[in-house]
Design an enzyme around this catalytic site. Sequence first.
Site, short mmCIF file in Angstrom:
data_model
loop_
_atom_site.label_atom_id
_atom_site.label_comp_id
_atom_site.label_asym_id
_atom_site.label_seq_id
_atom_site.Cartn_x
_atom_site.Cartn_y
_atom_site.Cartn_z
N TYR A 57 0.99 -1.29 0.04
CA TYR A 57 -0.03 0.03 0.09
C TYR A 57 1.02 1.25 -0.02
O TYR A 57 1.58 1.54 1.10
CB TYR A 57 -1.02 0.20 1.06
CG TYR A 57 -1.78 -1.03 1.27
CD1 TYR A 57 -2.13 -1.76 0.15
CD2 TYR A 57 -2.40 -1.08 2.63
CE1 TYR A 57 -3.02 -2.89 0.57
CE2 TYR A 57 -3.22 -2.36 2.70
CZ TYR A 57 -3.77 -3.21 1.68
OH TYR A 57 -4.48 -4.47 1.83
N LEU A 221 -17.99 -1.89 2.01
CA LEU A 221 -18.69 -0.88 1.66
C LEU A 221 -18.52 -0.78 0.12
O LEU A 221 -18.82 -0.06 -0.57
CB LEU A 221 -18.12 0.61 2.06
CG LEU A 221 -18.33 0.70 3.60
CD1 LEU A 221 -18.17 2.06 4.07
CD2 LEU A 221 -20.02 0.66 3.89
N LYS A 229 -23.47 7.21 -1.93
CA LYS A 229 -23.18 8.42 -2.40
C LYS A 229 -22.44 8.54 -3.73
O LYS A 229 -22.20 9.48 -4.44
CB LYS A 229 -22.02 8.93 -1.67
CG LYS A 229 -22.30 9.10 -0.26
CD LYS A 229 -21.11 9.82 0.73
CE LYS A 229 -21.67 9.76 2.14
NZ LYS A 229 -20.58 10.26 3.08
N ARG A 242 -11.57 2.59 -9.25
CA ARG A 242 -12.85 2.23 -9.37
C ARG A 242 -13.41 2.55 -10.96
O ARG A 242 -14.38 2.28 -11.26
CB ARG A 242 -13.79 3.10 -8.46
CG ARG A 242 -13.78 2.70 -7.13
CD ARG A 242 -14.43 3.42 -5.96
NE ARG A 242 -13.45 4.69 -5.88
CZ ARG A 242 -13.84 5.81 -5.03
NH1 ARG A 242 -14.85 5.51 -4.21
NH2 ARG A 242 -13.23 6.66 -4.93
N GLY A 294 -11.81 1.66 5.52
CA GLY A 294 -10.76 2.79 5.17
C GLY A 294 -11.40 4.05 5.53
O GLY A 294 -12.61 4.19 5.54
N ALA A 295 -10.36 4.85 5.98
CA ALA A 295 -10.65 6.39 6.10
C ALA A 295 -9.55 7.27 5.65
O ALA A 295 -8.49 6.83 6.27
CB ALA A 295 -10.95 6.63 7.53
N ARG A 296 -9.82 8.32 4.96
CA ARG A 296 -8.70 9.27 4.48
C ARG A 296 -8.48 10.55 5.28
O ARG A 296 -7.71 11.35 5.16
CB ARG A 296 -8.79 9.57 3.22
CG ARG A 296 -8.77 8.18 2.32
CD ARG A 296 -8.96 8.58 0.91
NE ARG A 296 -7.77 9.19 0.29
CZ ARG A 296 -7.43 9.20 -1.05
NH1 ARG A 296 -8.30 8.51 -1.86
NH2 ARG A 296 -6.39 9.92 -1.33
N GLN A 300 -14.33 10.68 8.27
CA GLN A 300 -14.74 9.52 7.83
C GLN A 300 -14.14 8.40 9.01
O GLN A 300 -15.10 7.42 9.02
CB GLN A 300 -14.07 9.07 6.59
CG GLN A 300 -14.38 9.76 5.30
CD GLN A 300 -13.26 9.68 4.10
OE1 GLN A 300 -12.58 8.85 4.16
NE2 GLN A 300 -13.63 10.30 2.91
#
Length: 332
Positions: A57, A221, A229, A242, A294-296, A300
């Site tokens: 990553y 998710l 969203k 994506r 995940g969260a950035r 979030q």
Amino acid sequence: MEFQELGTSGVTVSRITFGSWAAGGWMWGGTEQNDAVGAIHASYDLGVTSIDTAPVYGMGFSEEIVGEAIKDLPRDKVQILTKFGMRWDLAQGDFAMKTKDNNGQDLDVYKYAGRDSIIKECEDSLRRLRTDYIDLYQQHWPDITTPINETMEAVSRLIEQGKVRAAGVSNYSVAQMQEAEKTLTLASNQVPYSMVRREIEADVVPYCIENNKAILVYSPLQLGLLTGKIKPGQTFGEGDLRAGHRFFTPEYVTRVNAVLNKIRPLAETKNATLGQLVLRWTLAQPGITVALVGARNPEQAVQNARAMDFALTFEELDFINKQLGALTPEAV
């Protein structure tokens, strides 16, 4: 927050675990380090004590961010879950993909889990994470060029040396788990699972329930699709995985959003977002131990952790499952 032991390993983790793939930037269009560190701290403050990462990553960057984030936290209160077996700096093993690093440079990534490679990777991860042990060390992907017993013997040695507390795998089939178990006891398997991707229910879930193995699910998710969203025809930036993904075609997004709109009122009665409802549903499924999310940024991260602030009744789960019938493979 709820906590659960990973199999019989003695390692207990938070059922919402911070997934740091996006924080590393790789395949997510870059990252902002301060936001990612803040996100981990915000998660920890709400009981998310477990962090999942991997060397690949961001080509080490995600692990460095985790190391930066945990340096001010009590180490014995944090669980570090990282991986091995994806080499971008060594052309050996099973070719996995062509990709680019965060600077846009071309890279070839290989699935490789030979003995010496694992020992090196562990030392590199410990350095980047600024710690002297890893709570759960997971083979990132199966490597068809290396015997599973060689891989597991190397991890056993790391456990004996105190550098690793528990062994896990990721993306393993039942047959591969059975082969690995001839050498050491696995704590867990990390696999993809979501409302629209439920293949593991056929075999991996029953096997893990019967043999007391934890299941850590990633992409619950579905890369943001299940937050409600994403709009049909939405465009994604360069380097975002994506773009062109089969779950993000306008037709499929439309179908998923129709289902999400049917369960949205239930989320509202819980004073929850759709994403939180989806996470709660995920953790209510048989055999599912942990949802990696995940969260950035801190906002979030807080949203994810608060998925544990409510419960779902049997009747509510049944209602959701009935709506999901429209997303079966036959219906798509």
